[in-house]
Design an enzyme around this catalytic site. Sequence first.
Site, mmCIF file in Angstrom:
data_model
loop_
_atom_site.group_PDB
_atom_site.id
_atom_site.type_symbol
_atom_site.label_atom_id
_atom_site.label_comp_id
_atom_site.label_asym_id
_atom_site.label_seq_id
_atom_site.Cartn_x
_atom_site.Cartn_y
_atom_site.Cartn_z
ATOM 1 N N LYS A 119 20.066 49.626 45.533
ATOM 2 C CA LYS A 119 20.961 48.497 45.842
ATOM 3 C C LYS A 119 21.722 48.760 47.135
ATOM 4 O O LYS A 119 22.380 49.784 47.290
ATOM 5 C CB LYS A 119 21.959 48.292 44.700
ATOM 6 C CG LYS A 119 22.939 47.149 44.951
ATOM 7 C CD LYS A 119 23.779 46.865 43.725
ATOM 8 C CE LYS A 119 25.049 47.652 43.639
ATOM 9 N NZ LYS A 119 26.099 47.280 44.615
ATOM 10 N N LYS A 142 26.163 38.880 47.506
ATOM 11 C CA LYS A 142 27.078 37.987 46.764
ATOM 12 C C LYS A 142 27.499 36.783 47.595
ATOM 13 O O LYS A 142 28.692 36.545 47.840
ATOM 14 C CB LYS A 142 28.324 38.750 46.316
ATOM 15 C CG LYS A 142 28.067 39.895 45.348
ATOM 16 C CD LYS A 142 29.364 40.416 44.757
ATOM 17 C CE LYS A 142 29.189 41.550 43.786
ATOM 18 N NZ LYS A 142 28.828 42.838 44.399
ATOM 19 N N HIS A 188 28.665 33.186 48.753
ATOM 20 C CA HIS A 188 29.488 32.130 48.154
ATOM 21 C C HIS A 188 30.046 31.287 49.298
ATOM 22 O O HIS A 188 30.969 31.699 49.994
ATOM 23 C CB HIS A 188 30.634 32.784 47.348
ATOM 24 C CG HIS A 188 31.416 31.811 46.529
ATOM 25 N ND1 HIS A 188 32.422 32.215 45.687
ATOM 26 C CD2 HIS A 188 31.336 30.464 46.412
ATOM 27 C CE1 HIS A 188 32.944 31.140 45.077
ATOM 28 N NE2 HIS A 188 32.304 30.079 45.516
ATOM 29 N N THR A 214 25.111 26.498 53.979
ATOM 30 C CA THR A 214 25.254 27.847 54.535
ATOM 31 C C THR A 214 24.610 28.887 53.621
ATOM 32 O O THR A 214 23.933 29.812 54.088
ATOM 33 C CB THR A 214 26.759 28.160 54.741
ATOM 34 O OG1 THR A 214 27.286 27.159 55.603
ATOM 35 C CG2 THR A 214 26.975 29.523 55.349
ATOM 36 N N THR A 218 33.542 42.291 37.079
ATOM 37 C CA THR A 218 34.148 43.083 35.991
ATOM 38 C C THR A 218 35.585 43.501 36.339
ATOM 39 O O THR A 218 36.311 43.959 35.468
ATOM 40 C CB THR A 218 33.291 44.324 35.676
ATOM 41 O OG1 THR A 218 32.905 44.937 36.897
ATOM 42 C CG2 THR A 218 32.060 43.952 34.899
ATOM 43 N N ARG A 234 27.986 54.232 32.300
ATOM 44 C CA ARG A 234 28.329 55.653 32.399
ATOM 45 C C ARG A 234 27.667 56.439 31.278
ATOM 46 O O ARG A 234 27.921 56.155 30.107
ATOM 47 C CB ARG A 234 29.849 55.867 32.302
ATOM 48 C CG ARG A 234 30.603 55.474 33.554
ATOM 49 C CD ARG A 234 30.263 56.408 34.713
ATOM 50 N NE ARG A 234 30.877 55.999 35.959
ATOM 51 C CZ ARG A 234 30.327 55.166 36.858
ATOM 52 N NH1 ARG A 234 29.142 54.645 36.653
ATOM 53 N NH2 ARG A 234 30.951 54.881 37.973
ATOM 54 N N GLN A 243 35.622 52.893 36.934
ATOM 55 C CA GLN A 243 34.977 51.991 35.984
ATOM 56 C C GLN A 243 35.662 52.145 34.632
ATOM 57 O O GLN A 243 35.783 53.251 34.110
ATOM 58 C CB GLN A 243 33.471 52.311 35.840
ATOM 59 C CG GLN A 243 32.654 52.034 37.078
ATOM 60 C CD GLN A 243 32.364 50.540 37.308
ATOM 61 O OE1 GLN A 243 32.976 49.668 36.697
ATOM 62 N NE2 GLN A 243 31.460 50.272 38.225
#
Length: 245
Positions: free
Chosen positions: A34, A67, A69, A74, A129, A193, A204
């Site tokens: 990622k 991400k 938005h 656009t 989250t 985890r 986290q």
Amino acid sequence: MQAQDRLIVALDVSSLEEARLIVEELKGSVGMFKIGLEMFTACGTEVFEFIESYKSEKNTRFFFDGKFHDIPNTVAAACRNTTRPNVAMFNIHAQGGIEMMSAAAKATREQAQNLKISKPILIAVTVLTSISESILHEQIRTSKDLDLPQYVVHLAKLAKEAGLDGVVASPKEVPLIRSACGDDFVIVTPGIRPNWPELGSDDQKRVLTPSQAIAQGSTYLVIGRPITKAQNRLDAVNRLVAELV
Ligand code: C5P
């Protein structure tokens, strides 16, 4: 899908050299890598050249965590620009609404056809989250009729209606999304985890172990530091995969 293909390693680093080091160590042993805003803001569109440099290696695929938005026009353009060889997955925000998501899905489909490449998996971020129930209701002011998990499911259903392939969500919301959106819907979960004593706690908070997340119905697990900060990254991956099978 094999257990190792479910693992997405977060390359949260600020240089292509560091990213290449991790990819060279782990390629062939995990499903995807990622690349998100940290690398994109440090390295710019060179990240896409980096991703393309692995296109002949079938098992070295990438998730671009941009991400998006914005207004539909656009976001559609950004999706066309991101639909490139070896970008196996990328994402937009479900809170952009159905018109924005439909435009994104259409642009991605059409660009993949134009380039004669497989269409990347297009997913939507539901609620980050880091957003709590009180932030949702008191700052963002969504309706109090829907609690946070119900709001996440609402956004997941919108994403599905708009023609997206899946969502990013907390592992805690996976069972509700799975039952609302079906078995083929892709659910990507960070906040994972393993129960390894050497890890200690970090930022986290609402975490599940990899096997718990799979048992809840996650399709892919995004895991960063437990792998990238391990003394031996390949050992950490092998240990995670062993816990999943
Ligand atoms: O190191 P760690 O396993 O916490 O990395 C998790 C990755 O998933 C990071 O890249 C983080 O930005 C991302 N992520 C997250 N929570 C979200 C969405 C993305 O942790 N809700």
